[in-house]
Design an enzyme around this catalytic site. Sequence first.
Site, short mmCIF file in Angstrom:
data_model
loop_
_atom_site.label_atom_id
_atom_site.label_comp_id
_atom_site.label_asym_id
_atom_site.label_seq_id
_atom_site.Cartn_x
_atom_site.Cartn_y
_atom_site.Cartn_z
N ARG A 34 -29.14 62.99 112.85
CA ARG A 34 -29.82 61.72 112.55
C ARG A 34 -28.83 60.65 112.09
O ARG A 34 -28.99 59.47 112.41
CB ARG A 34 -30.89 61.94 111.48
CG ARG A 34 -32.06 62.76 111.96
CD ARG A 34 -33.14 62.86 110.90
NE ARG A 34 -34.19 63.76 111.32
CZ ARG A 34 -35.20 63.44 112.13
NH1 ARG A 34 -35.27 62.21 112.62
NH2 ARG A 34 -36.12 64.32 112.46
N LYS A 82 -35.85 78.02 111.03
CA LYS A 82 -36.68 79.05 110.40
C LYS A 82 -37.71 78.37 109.50
O LYS A 82 -37.35 77.79 108.47
CB LYS A 82 -35.80 80.01 109.60
CG LYS A 82 -34.80 80.76 110.48
CD LYS A 82 -33.87 81.66 109.69
CE LYS A 82 -32.94 82.42 110.63
NZ LYS A 82 -32.01 83.30 109.94
N GLY A 110 -31.06 85.98 112.97
CA GLY A 110 -30.43 87.23 112.54
C GLY A 110 -29.81 87.09 111.17
O GLY A 110 -29.94 86.04 110.52
N SER A 114 -23.90 81.36 107.50
CA SER A 114 -22.97 80.55 108.29
C SER A 114 -21.55 80.52 107.71
O SER A 114 -20.57 80.49 108.46
CB SER A 114 -23.50 79.12 108.44
OG SER A 114 -23.75 78.53 107.18
N LYS A 165 -38.52 86.26 105.75
CA LYS A 165 -37.56 86.84 104.80
C LYS A 165 -37.12 85.82 103.76
O LYS A 165 -36.66 86.19 102.67
CB LYS A 165 -36.36 87.46 105.53
CG LYS A 165 -35.60 86.50 106.44
CD LYS A 165 -34.54 85.69 105.75
CE LYS A 165 -34.00 84.62 106.66
NZ LYS A 165 -32.99 83.78 106.04
N SER A 228 -27.17 82.53 100.02
CA SER A 228 -28.50 82.18 100.50
C SER A 228 -29.14 81.13 99.60
O SER A 228 -29.26 81.33 98.38
CB SER A 228 -29.39 83.43 100.54
OG SER A 228 -30.75 83.07 100.60
N ARG A 229 -29.58 80.04 100.19
CA ARG A 229 -30.22 78.97 99.41
C ARG A 229 -31.53 79.46 98.80
O ARG A 229 -31.87 79.11 97.67
CB ARG A 229 -30.48 77.76 100.30
CG ARG A 229 -29.21 77.04 100.75
CD ARG A 229 -29.53 75.78 101.52
NE ARG A 229 -30.04 76.07 102.85
CZ ARG A 229 -29.30 76.10 103.95
NH1 ARG A 229 -28.00 75.88 103.88
NH2 ARG A 229 -29.84 76.35 105.13
N ASN A 230 -32.28 80.27 99.55
CA ASN A 230 -33.56 80.75 99.04
C ASN A 230 -33.37 81.74 97.89
O ASN A 230 -34.09 81.68 96.89
CB ASN A 230 -34.34 81.41 100.19
CG ASN A 230 -34.71 80.39 101.25
OD1 ASN A 230 -35.62 79.59 101.08
ND2 ASN A 230 -33.98 80.38 102.35
N GLU A 255 -35.79 76.72 103.14
CA GLU A 255 -37.02 76.70 103.93
C GLU A 255 -38.12 77.59 103.35
O GLU A 255 -39.30 77.36 103.61
CB GLU A 255 -36.73 77.13 105.38
CG GLU A 255 -35.90 76.15 106.19
CD GLU A 255 -36.67 74.92 106.65
OE1 GLU A 255 -37.83 74.73 106.21
OE2 GLU A 255 -36.11 74.14 107.45
#
Length: 308
Positions: A34, A82, A110, A114, A165, A228-230, A255
């Site tokens: 963007r 996701k 998967g 990153s 997940k 992992s952000r989550n 997410e």
Amino acid sequence: MQKTTITILGAGAWGTTLADLASSNGHEVRVWSRGGSATLEAVIPDAEIILSAIAMKGVSDIVSQVKSLPLSPQTIFVTATKGLDPQTTCTPSQIWQTAFPNHPVVVLSGPNLSQEIQQSLPAATVVASENTTAAELVQQVFSSPSFRVYTNPDPIGVELGGTLKNIMAIAAGVCDGLHLGTNAKAALVTRGLTEMVRIGQSWDAKTETFYGLSGLGDLLATCNSPLSRNYQVGYQMASGKILTDILANTAGTAEGVNTCQVLVQRAHQYRIPIPITEQVYRLLQGEITPRQALEELMLRDIKPEYNY
């Protein structure tokens, strides 16, 4: 293999990583974002593969914009997003396939942190489609000595594994943030997988898909990595931080926060038992504390592990 023209929509960590993988294999890669200088009109029309790695909230808008542009009849769409659409509870692949019914849609998902892939550490992923030829082409484009790509004929199952997940990763982060130990974490992740399978079955996904890389594999990676952000959302909430502050200081999108809300709506509609997701939802809504969420799960009625 023959050189392929690929357009990547989204210049976040995952989009950039996938662009690097394809570029390293000698393909022509264009990246759109963007805030970038390239326009969709410049990067879309002659692309053989269009890969979407944008956040869930932007998918419907981008689909509408791409739909107004000329495309080759052979263009393959790949979705690496996701999440679930808040308005329709549809997955990203369902949105793309509805808009482009005559084009193959491939899901890529998967255990793919990153940052590790950018360091060329060994990793594997799954590309899934009802169109075997399209999945095999995408497999060739992204495979490398350190990135192994498998094909799968169950796109909805592969997609839901990567989506669901994220909710379990929030719960796992809470578990670690409260220092509850290995036994508790193992029980949580195992029951989380059972919950994912139950939800997947309501979408007609194949059960065995959830025991593969895009289900169990992604679940293990996301529930055990500080990258992992989550996971970080759950861990920091267990440490007493406020959700809005955590999200404001998180690079990229967690997410699982949005997915959780959409999934609760769908589960109520279809009467799917989702005890872990329900507690994560109440935690994110500020209705309960992390420890209260744990106690609610531990105090559920005793029952058999499986209903045979």
